[in-house]
Enzyme design. Structure first.
Site, PDB file in Angstrom:
ATOM      1  N   HIS A 130       5.991 -10.960  -2.480  1.00 23.67           N
ATOM      2  CA  HIS A 130       5.509  -9.866  -3.331  1.00 23.67           C
ATOM      3  C   HIS A 130       6.678  -8.899  -3.544  1.00 23.67           C
ATOM      4  CE1 HIS A 130       3.196  -6.145  -4.139  1.00 23.67           C
ATOM      5  NE2 HIS A 130       2.161  -6.907  -4.410  1.00 23.67           N
ATOM      6  N   ASP A 207       4.993  -9.863   6.305  1.00 20.44           N
ATOM      7  CA  ASP A 207       4.125  -9.166   5.361  1.00 20.44           C
ATOM      8  C   ASP A 207       2.744  -9.810   5.508  1.00 20.44           C
ATOM      9  OD1 ASP A 207       2.627  -8.321   3.244  1.00 20.44           O
ATOM     10  OD2 ASP A 207       4.146  -8.711   1.714  1.00 20.44           O
ATOM     11  N   GLN A 210      -1.977 -10.125   3.071  1.00 20.22           N
ATOM     12  CA  GLN A 210      -3.002 -11.086   2.638  1.00 20.22           C
ATOM     13  C   GLN A 210      -3.520 -11.938   3.790  1.00 20.22           C
ATOM     14  OE1 GLN A 210      -4.386 -10.953  -0.195  1.00 20.22           O
ATOM     15  NE2 GLN A 210      -2.916  -9.843  -1.466  1.00 20.22           N
ATOM     16  N   LYS A 233      -7.266  -3.700   1.635  1.00 20.34           N
ATOM     17  CA  LYS A 233      -7.513  -5.130   1.398  1.00 20.34           C
ATOM     18  C   LYS A 233      -8.411  -5.722   2.479  1.00 20.34           C
ATOM     19  CE  LYS A 233      -2.986  -5.807  -0.767  1.00 20.34           C
ATOM     20  NZ  LYS A 233      -3.181  -6.054  -2.195  1.00 20.34           N
ATOM     21  N   CYS A 372       2.759  -8.927  -9.245  1.00 25.05           N
ATOM     22  CA  CYS A 372       3.890  -8.383  -8.456  1.00 25.05           C
ATOM     23  C   CYS A 372       4.738  -9.485  -7.829  1.00 25.05           C
ATOM     24  CB  CYS A 372       3.426  -7.404  -7.386  1.00 25.05           C
ATOM     25  SG  CYS A 372       2.568  -5.982  -8.027  1.00 25.05           S
TER      26      CYS A 372
HETATM   27  N1  PMP Z   1       2.357  -7.775   0.130  1.00 27.72           N
HETATM   28  C1  PMP Z   1       1.451  -8.598  -0.395  1.00 27.72           C
HETATM   29  C2  PMP Z   1       1.533 -10.070  -0.096  1.00 27.72           C
HETATM   30  C3  PMP Z   1       0.449  -8.084  -1.213  1.00 27.72           C
HETATM   31  O1  PMP Z   1      -0.448  -8.910  -1.766  1.00 27.72           O
HETATM   32  C4  PMP Z   1       0.408  -6.690  -1.470  1.00 27.72           C
HETATM   33  C5  PMP Z   1      -0.664  -6.090  -2.353  1.00 27.72           C
HETATM   34  N2  PMP Z   1      -0.851  -6.750  -3.567  1.00 27.72           N
HETATM   35  C6  PMP Z   1       1.371  -5.885  -0.869  1.00 27.72           C
HETATM   36  C7  PMP Z   1       2.327  -6.453  -0.081  1.00 27.72           C
HETATM   37  C8  PMP Z   1       1.405  -4.415  -1.106  1.00 27.72           C
HETATM   38  O2  PMP Z   1       0.293  -3.783  -0.577  1.00 27.72           O
HETATM   39  P1  PMP Z   1       0.001  -2.244  -0.934  1.00 27.72           P
HETATM   40  O3  PMP Z   1       0.029  -2.152  -2.424  1.00 27.72           O
HETATM   41  O4  PMP Z   1      -1.343  -2.006  -0.362  1.00 27.72           O
HETATM   42  O5  PMP Z   1       1.067  -1.435  -0.274  1.00 27.72           O
END
Ligand code: PMP
Length: 422
Positions: A130, A207, A210, A233, A372
């Site tokens: 991401h 990270d 998910q 999430k 993203c």
């Molecule tokens: N890493 C991953 C794999 C994600 O899916 C996301 C959220 N789409 C994030 C990081 C970022 O999370 P946040 O926007 O809650 O900071």
């Protein structure tokens, strides 16, 4: 946390806890919420914990010498303990509240990165990250002159682990990898990656945005040095997330943000930082969101993380069946047994945004775009994809709705195509 299921798994009973899931959209279409990888919904238990916090317990934490502030502080620290237990961290000092996964990764890049990484050093990422786990390292590279290397993926969305071994060398300072791809759904072998990286003398950041919401997490079994995830999430409020860090590493790192709460003493000449975890929680923290996250964790623990994982695997398997039965649909990522509850796909001749729009007319909420992950989409050779992502309150019948809506999108576009051809 417990790996046994606390109560029998019943999606309909669960859905009754989520007021928003009863929503009807466009007049008569029951909402099918399949945008859970972006953010999940909240059960009544979490919503009422927020109301209760504001009505009965709210004051600033760690500051006032008054009854209400002590109560608010105790609840905030109990929330930290709930997180510690949920991810099986060793101590509460290892749990830092942030505003989300993005903030947690940036904290490590700024604090640990600026201290530990220099010109000529290398950081290993993967092609499926991401942007939150790419851009902070690109910014670190701009500041320090370090180099970023990327573990490639196979066409069906697995990391090529032999390539990781080739990339690791004595200059590698960090491997930063997602536990689950937010597009491919691939569940990565985190413990294996950690042990290979550690053998090469590198640190590992996971990270887990998910993965923590969807399966039992044991940061010690992973062996990870840092783990980042977001409350929103996993049924919690937005505005709160977590950085887990091994205590000895966090101890040695300088504070990132400066301000109130993160200091032991300040003079006009300088400051002395506070102990962990306060050192990394400058200013007023996300107090009520943290209490909401604790309520979310309690709810998830009652359902049982293993039951959640099992149900989501069933949903993903059904989604593959339904989508694979349609002509011209390319599913991204591996076979369902290697995935979390995420199915992204590309439909021949129809833009992802048009798919999402027609789905929406059926009440089915999915996401379209690059999610993203622009470098991943470039690697896959597609500009955009459609993504349906599930949580334990989704049902097999809703997956069937996804298939009906997609078939309708294809029918509409084929009709349009014939008209244009004619
Ligand atoms: N890493 C991953 C794999 C994600 O899916 C996301 C959220 N789409 C994030 C990081 C970022 O999370 P946040 O926007 O809650 O900071």
């Amino acid at each position: 946390m417990s790996t046994t299921d606390a109560v029998p798994f019943d999606p309909q009973a669960i859905r009754a806890d989520f007021p928003i899931l009863a929503t009807v959209v466009h007049g008569d279409k029951p909402l099918v919420y399949f945008d859970n990888a972006a953010t999940t919904q909240r059960p009544r238990q979490v919503i009422s914990s927020l109301v209760e916090a504001y009505e009965q317990h709210y004051a600033n934490v760690h500051r006032g010498i008054h009854w209400l502030s002590e109560q608010s502080t105790d609840l905030y620290e109990e929330a930290r303990e709930a997180v510690r237990r949920f991810i099986h961290a060793r101590t509460q000092q290892e749990v830092v509240f942030t505003t989300g996964a993005t903030a947690a990764i940036n904290l490590v890049a700024r604090s640990w990165g600026d201290q530990q990484v220099g010109a000529g050093d290398e950081i290993v990422l993967t092609e499926m990250e991401h942007h939150s786990n790419i851009v902070p390292w690109q910014q670190l590279a701009e500041r320090t002159g370090c180099t970023l290397r990327f573990v490639p993926i196979t066409d069906d969305g697995f990391l090529i682990l032999e390539a990781l071994d080739d990339l690791l060398n004595e200059r590698t300072r960090l491997v930063a990898v997602t536990a689950v791809s937010n597009v491919l759904g691939t569940v990565n072998p985190v413990a294996q990656i950690v042990s290979r990286a550690h053998a090469a003398g590198a640190r590992v950041l996971v990270d887990a945005a998910q993965s923590v919401p969807h399966a039992a997490t044991d940061v010690q079994a992973w062996g990870a040095d840092f783990v980042a995830f977001s409350g929103h999430k996993m049924l919690g409020p937005s505005g709160v997330g977590v950085l887990y860090g091994r205590e000895e590493l966090l101890e040695a790192m300088p504070p990132f943000l400066g301000g109130g709460s993160m200091i032991r003493r300040v003079t006009l000449e300088g400051f002395e930082p506070a102990d962990l975890p306060a050192k990394f929680e400058a200013g007023t923290p996300p107090i009520v969101p943290a209490l909401g996250l604790a309520a979310a964790i309690k709810y998830l623990e009652q359902i049982g993380m293993d039951a959640i994982r099992r149900h989501e695997m069933q949903l993903t398997a059904r989604a593959h069946e339904v989508l694979e039965a349609l002509d011209g649909v390319r599913l991204l990522g591996p076979a369902p047994e290697h995935k979390a509850g995420i199915t992204s796909f590309v439909v021949q001749g129809i833009h992802a945004h048009d798919i999402a729009q027609i789905m929406d007319q059926h009440g089915v909420a999915i996401r379209a775009g690059h999610h993203c992950t622009m470098p991943l989409h470039k690697r896959l050779g597609v500009a955009a994809s459609s993504r349906a992502s599930y949580y334990f309150y989704n049902t097999l019948e809703e997956i069937d709705q996804l298939g009906i809506a997609l078939r309708d999108a294809q029918r509409i576009f084929r009709r349009g195509q014939r008209r244009n051809d004619g």
